[in-house]
Motif scaffolding. Structure first.
Motif, short mmCIF file in Angstrom:
data_model
loop_
_atom_site.label_atom_id
_atom_site.label_comp_id
_atom_site.label_asym_id
_atom_site.label_seq_id
_atom_site.Cartn_x
_atom_site.Cartn_y
_atom_site.Cartn_z
N GLY A 26 0.82 -1.21 0.00
CA GLY A 26 0.00 0.00 0.00
C GLY A 26 0.84 1.25 0.00
O GLY A 26 0.60 2.19 -0.76
N ASN A 27 1.88 1.26 0.82
CA ASN A 27 2.73 2.44 0.91
C ASN A 27 3.62 2.63 -0.32
O ASN A 27 4.01 3.76 -0.64
CB ASN A 27 3.60 2.38 2.17
N LEU A 28 3.95 1.52 -1.00
CA LEU A 28 4.73 1.65 -2.22
C LEU A 28 3.98 2.49 -3.26
O LEU A 28 4.60 3.19 -4.07
CB LEU A 28 5.04 0.27 -2.80
N ASN A 29 2.67 2.43 -3.20
CA ASN A 29 1.88 3.22 -4.13
C ASN A 29 1.96 4.72 -3.83
O ASN A 29 1.55 5.54 -4.66
CB ASN A 29 0.43 2.75 -4.11
N GLY A 30 2.47 5.05 -2.65
CA GLY A 30 2.75 6.46 -2.36
C GLY A 30 3.80 7.02 -3.31
O GLY A 30 3.83 8.23 -3.55
N ALA A 31 4.66 6.14 -3.85
CA ALA A 31 5.65 6.59 -4.82
C ALA A 31 4.98 7.07 -6.10
O ALA A 31 5.51 7.92 -6.81
CB ALA A 31 6.62 5.46 -5.14
N VAL A 32 3.80 6.52 -6.38
CA VAL A 32 3.03 6.96 -7.55
C VAL A 32 2.29 8.24 -7.24
O VAL A 32 2.40 9.25 -7.95
CB VAL A 32 2.04 5.86 -8.00
N THR A 33 1.52 8.22 -6.14
CA THR A 33 0.65 9.36 -5.85
C THR A 33 1.41 10.59 -5.39
O THR A 33 0.84 11.69 -5.37
CB THR A 33 -0.40 8.97 -4.80
N SER A 34 2.67 10.44 -5.01
CA SER A 34 3.47 11.62 -4.66
C SER A 34 3.91 12.38 -5.90
O SER A 34 4.51 13.46 -5.79
CB SER A 34 4.69 11.22 -3.83
N ASN A 35 3.63 11.83 -7.08
CA ASN A 35 4.02 12.47 -8.33
C ASN A 35 2.83 12.95 -9.17
O ASN A 35 3.04 13.47 -10.27
CB ASN A 35 4.85 11.51 -9.18
N VAL A 36 1.62 12.76 -8.69
CA VAL A 36 0.47 13.01 -9.56
C VAL A 36 -0.02 14.46 -9.52
O VAL A 36 -0.76 14.88 -10.41
CB VAL A 36 -0.70 12.06 -9.22
#
Length: 510
Positions: free
Chosen positions: A414-424
């Protein structure tokens, strides 16, 4: 005990059979716990377990997200970094943060060491790292420190969730996790107030205001880490604030709640493989993906989003305060409600559904007031979903090591997806950020679908166990439903310890 009693299928009341089985296998039967005052002791346990964990998570979330507040006070300009470089620095945090949340590095370390040692140590490291943020002068320093911060913070959240699941029964966990996680919303509200106040130190000691945000918050975290070593309690079977009789009572009530491993178990790699081969684990990872991606996007960019709606830096930070206050109220209410109604699936579906509505409004709206309202709707969806989902998943995994593996995998993914949403949320998309809102909307939709699938899968498994499809062969027991492929055991105690939540007598919580 008769063969009819020993067979789960032969009784129409599995819970009654379970009580009989537990009474026949009481933990430490020589200890008399009849004098224990349950309500009084549970209040004492709550006081020793929940408040300080909430403080730790408040600092964890405050330190992680303060970069969003510092950015509004010219941090990027002072460090001479572009918007793209800033997003990369945010992304770097999530790779070590996610990797080291996964079993075995995090929760196994917590299990093998004491919580008071492991949690205090990682907190001390991230406090030092946080303080160093205020001393950097270039982009390379920011990236390096964000990596170290992610590495140090990785063990806290999965460790605390696993630790709390070792203290409370399944119908008690939601309220406590809700109270614990509400500190994240308090951190969101407090960070805006704190940043606005600390920024007034601009120029003190030759440091800009944004640097003092990192320095002061980091030093406070270091002090709390030192205090944690003396304040945090350990697991129920070794907790120093309990008497021997109280320890036995706590373990017995956990075992009566189908937490058979409460008395302790040895680590075996098979528990990790059990987690990896369980469909429930992968569905849980989808649920965590559905709220963790939106969570990090929301926590990192709420001040920026409000700022781009037409409010200046200090006003944007202050306007984020009531948003988080509302999220805090909703988190506590939903945590309490989930333990009472015992239907976490429908709560999850409702919360994810309200989040879908909130982000649809954010995508379509061109009105700042309506968009600000949608931010409230998003906050009241994302934050309460987390403790409800955590309690739901944790209550459906038996075996302390398997539970730690499942939680570590789900939280890490779940937190790995923060790598995506921190760039959106890109600067080129301001002021309405429709691309970012659309991606977060997709994440919430994934969480909704995985919650629905998880519910039907658990319901299907419970029905199969009611029919006797999962019954094991128990020596000396006549059970026409038992088959060798489900396992062959000397007694029911051996079956439930070996199989955990795959034991035919275990019932999933819906």
């Amino acid at each position: 005990m008769s063969s009819e009693t020993m067979s789960r299928k032969d009784s129409k009341d599995p819970e009654a059979v379970e009580v009989q089985e537990i009474n026949a296998n009481v933990y430490r039967p020589e200890v008399d716990t009849s004098a224990i005052d349950e309500k009084k002791l549970m209040r004492r346990i709550d006081w020793h377990v929940v408040p300080w964990l909430s403080v730790l998570y408040l600092l964890n979330f405050l330190d992680r997200g303060s970069i969003g507040n510092a950015k509004l006070y010219h941090m990027t300009a002072d460090l001479h970094i572009t918007d793209k470089q800033y997003l990369i620095a945010l992304t770097v945090f999530f790779f070590p943060y996610s990797l080291f949340e996964v079993q075995p590095p995090s929760n196994v370390a917590l299990k093998k060491l004491r919580p008071s040692i492991w949690l205090s140590f990682i907190m001390f490291v991230w406090g030092i790292t946080m303080t160093m943020h205020g001393l950097i002068t270039n982009y390379a320093g920011l990236v390096g420190l964000r990596f170290l911060l992610g590495l140090a913070e990785a063990g806290l959240y999965p460790g605390v969730v696993f630790y709390m699941s070792c203290w409370y029964r399944r119908n008690e966990l939601g309220t406590r996790v809700g109270a614990f996680f509400s500190s994240a919303t308090i951190a969101g509200a407090f960070s805006g107030l704190l940043a606005a106040a600390i920024a007034k130190m601009d120029g003190v000691g030759g440091k800009p205001g944004w640097a003092w945000i990192f320095i002061l918050e980091g030093l406070f975290t270091v002090l709390c880490a030192i205090a944690s070593f003396f304040i945090l309690s350990d697991f129920p079977d070794t907790a120093k604030f309990l008497t021997e009789t109280e320890r036995v009572w706590v373990i017995r009530r956990l075992q009566a709640d189908m937490k058979f491993s409460a008395g302790g178990e040895s680590f075996k790699m098979k528990y990790v493989w059990q987690a990896l081969s369980d469909w429930n684990t992968w569905l849980a990872m989808g649920i965590y993906m559905g709220f963790d991606g939106p969570l990090f996007a929301f926590s990192l960019f709420t001040p920026t989003i409000i700022n781009q709606l037409g409010f200046q830096a200090t006003a944007a930070n202050l306007l984020s305060v009531p948003v988080y206050a509302w999220a805090c109220i909703m988190t506590v209410v939903v945590g309490f409600w989930g333990d009472r109604v015992k239907s976490r699936a429908w709560i999850n579906l409702g919360l994810f559904g309200s989040g879908l509505i909130g982000y649809i409004i954010l995508i379509c709206s061109k009105n700042p007031s309506l968009s600000y309202f949608a931010v409230y709707l998003a906050a009241s969806s994302i934050y309460p979903t987390i403790p409800n989902s955590v309690a739901w998943v944790a209550s459906n995994v038996e075996g302390s090591y398997k539970r730690s593996a499942v939680l570590g995998m789900a939280i890490g993914w779940g937190n790995l997806n923060g790598a995506v949403t921190s760039n959106v949320y890109r600067a080129v998309d301001k002021p309405w950020y429709r691309l970012g809102h659309g991606i977060v909307l997709a994440y919430i939709a994934i969480g909704w679908l995985c919650s629905l699938t998880y519910y039907f899968h658990l319901k299907y498994e419970n029905a199969r166990r009611e029919r006797g499809d999962r019954d094991e062969v128990i020596e000396g027991t006549d059970n026409k439903h038992a088959v060798e492929s489900n396992g062959h055991f000397e007694n029911i105690e051996a079956a439930r310890i070996e199989k955990g939540d795959k034991w035919s007598g275990f019932r999933y919580s819906l």
